[in-house]
Design a protein around this motif. Sequence first.
Motif, PDB file in Angstrom:
ATOM      1  N   ALA A 138       0.969  -1.346   0.016  1.00  0.00           N
ATOM      2  CA  ALA A 138       0.051  -0.260  -0.241  1.00  0.00           C
ATOM      3  C   ALA A 138       0.803   1.184  -0.084  1.00  0.00           C
ATOM      4  O   ALA A 138       0.694   2.234  -0.675  1.00  0.00           O
ATOM      5  N   THR A 174       1.147   3.897  -3.529  1.00  0.00           N
ATOM      6  CA  THR A 174       0.672   4.862  -3.223  1.00  0.00           C
ATOM      7  C   THR A 174       1.525   6.340  -3.204  1.00  0.00           C
ATOM      8  O   THR A 174       2.542   6.375  -2.472  1.00  0.00           O
ATOM      9  N   VAL A 233      -3.014   5.725   3.801  1.00  0.00           N
ATOM     10  CA  VAL A 233      -3.200   4.579   4.166  1.00  0.00           C
ATOM     11  C   VAL A 233      -3.834   4.309   5.295  1.00  0.00           C
ATOM     12  O   VAL A 233      -3.573   4.910   6.173  1.00  0.00           O
ATOM     13  N   ASP A 283      -5.836   1.937   0.454  1.00  0.00           N
ATOM     14  CA  ASP A 283      -4.939   2.834   0.299  1.00  0.00           C
ATOM     15  C   ASP A 283      -5.636   3.844  -1.131  1.00  0.00           C
ATOM     16  O   ASP A 283      -6.677   3.460  -1.511  1.00  0.00           O
TER      17      ASP A 283
END
Length: 561
Positions: free
Chosen positions: A319, A323, A328, A345
Motif C-alpha cells: 500500500a 501510493t 493508507v 490505500d
Amino acid sequence: MPKHSEQDDALAGLLGLGTHSARKSHYPELVARLEELEAERNRYKWLFEHAVHGIFQASLQEGIRAANPALARMLGYKDPAEALWALTDLSHHLFLGGDAELKQIRKTLGAQQGLFGYETRLRRKDGSAIDVMMNLLLKPDEEGLVEGFVADITERKLAQVRLLQLNEQLEQRVAERTLELRKARDAAEAANRSKDKYLAAASHDLLQPLNAARLLISTLRERPLPGAEHNLVERAHLALEGAEDLLTDLLDISKLDQQAIKPDIEVYRVDEVLLPLVSEFQSVAEAKGLGLAHYIPAYALRSDFRLLTRILRNLLSNACRYTDQGRVLLGARRRGDKLRLEVWDTGRGIAADQLQSIFLEFNQLGVQRAAERAGVGLGLAIVDRIASMLDYRIAVRSQPGRGSVFSIEVPLAPLPEQVTVDVQPKATLLGDPLPGRRLLVIDNELNILDSMAALLGQWGCAVLTAVDEAAAVEALDGTAPDLILADYHLDQGATGWDVAQSLRMRFGQAIPVVIITADRSDECRKALQGFGVPVLNKPVKAGKLRSVLSHLLSDAAELVS
C-alpha cells in the motif's frame, strides 16, 4: 354316448383293432402324422450332427448312449462311436476328476434335476486335457437319462491365464516403476533437504554482515551529514533494505513451498496485532508524504501472530509502495463470527483483468523497467500461501486511479476478561530513556559488536560488548547492566539466552533481555517463544530496536519509581 362310441371306434381303427373300412378311412391321417414325426426326427438329427458344441445322451446306469460329431472332434476322435463309453469307463476315458467327480454329478442331478454352467476338465484321446463348460439335464420322463451340452472353453481359460500373467507383469512393472519413482522422490526430497539446509546456512551467513551493514548505515543516517554524503547514505540504506526484503521473501517462500512452517494458533487482542504495525509503518508512510490512519476496535482474534503479522506487513508495504499521495488505512470490522482486517490505500489501483495475477510469484504490476522494480514480486504470493495455510479468505477490490482495498477474514475469539483493552499506543515516559543507560551486547561476530556499539553509543548508551559469558563477566566488572542484547546462537553450542540467564542469577536481578537472531526456523522460533522476552530478527531495523529498548527501559524505570 353315441359320440363317445364313435371316438372309441376311430381309435380302435388306428390301432388296427377296428374294421377294415375304419382302418382304411383313417390311413391318410396316420401317414401324414408319421411323415411329420419323421421330419421332426430328421431336423433334430441334423441339429445334433451339425451343432457347434458337443451334445451327448447318457444313462446314469449304463454310460454314454449317443454323441455328436462336435463332441467327438472336441475329444480328438474321428467317429462319435468312439466316444460311447460304458459307465465304468467314464472316469478313466473322460472325466479327469474320476469316480469322485461322477458321484458328485449324480448327487447333484438327483437333487435338482439339472446342472448348469458346470466347468470341468475332460481327457482327450491323446491324453491331453481340455477345459469345458457343461449343461446337464435329467429328463423327467425317462428315469436316469441325461442330455448334455458341452462347450470348449480352453481358449477362454488360456486367455484368462494370459490375462493373469499380463496383470502380474503389469503389477511387477508398476512395482518397479513405483520403486523408481520412490527412489526419485527420495532423491528429490534429499535434494530439497540439502537445499533447505544450504539455504538456511547461507541465509544465516548472509544476514550476519547484512545486519552489521544495516546498523552502520542506521548510525550514519542519524548523524548530521553534508547533502551529498547524506544522499549516498540514504541510497545505501535503500539498497540494504531491498536486499533484506528479497532475502526474507526468498526464505519465506521456500519454507511455505516445503510446508516447513506450522501455525501456532493463539488468542490475541486486535490492538496487540495492529498497533506494532502502525508504529512500524508510521515512518515509512511519512517518508513518502502519506498519512497512516488506523481503526482498531475492541475485539480479540484467533490466529498465528507471526504469520498474520506477515500478511498485514506485506499488504501495508505494498500500500505504501504503490501510493504516491493520500493516505493508507489499517482497520478491522466484524463480519459475523469473523473479523475482517483491511488495508486501504489511495494509490494507483489495479485493473479488473489483473486482479487474479497479482498473487502470482515474481509478478509486479505497472513495472516496465528493471530500475522501477522493488523486490522480486513475492509479497502477495507469500500472502496467498499463508492465507491458504491458515484457511483465511482474501479479498481485493480496486479502482484504477483511486486506490485498492485488501482484506482478510480471521476467526473472532472472546476477549480475555482479565485484560483491559486499550486501543491507544502506550505512552512512553517523557524524555528519551536511552542516554546514560548501561547496555551489554553479546554476539560472536565482532563486526556486529562494533556496529551495534556505534549505533547504541550514538543514542547515548554506555555500551559493553562480549563474545561469550566469560568476556561478559569481565566487561561488567561486578556491576549489572541495565539491559542485555544477546545473539541467540553463539560459538560452541552456547546461546545468548543461557548467558543472560547466568548473568541474571549472578546479579540476582531480572535484567531485561532482548534476543537477536538470524535463525528464522520454526524450531528456533518455538524455543524462543517460551522465554517471554522480545525477539528481533537480523538484520535488525534501527527504529524497531530503539522502540523495543525504550519500552523495556521505560518499564524498568517505572518499576524502580
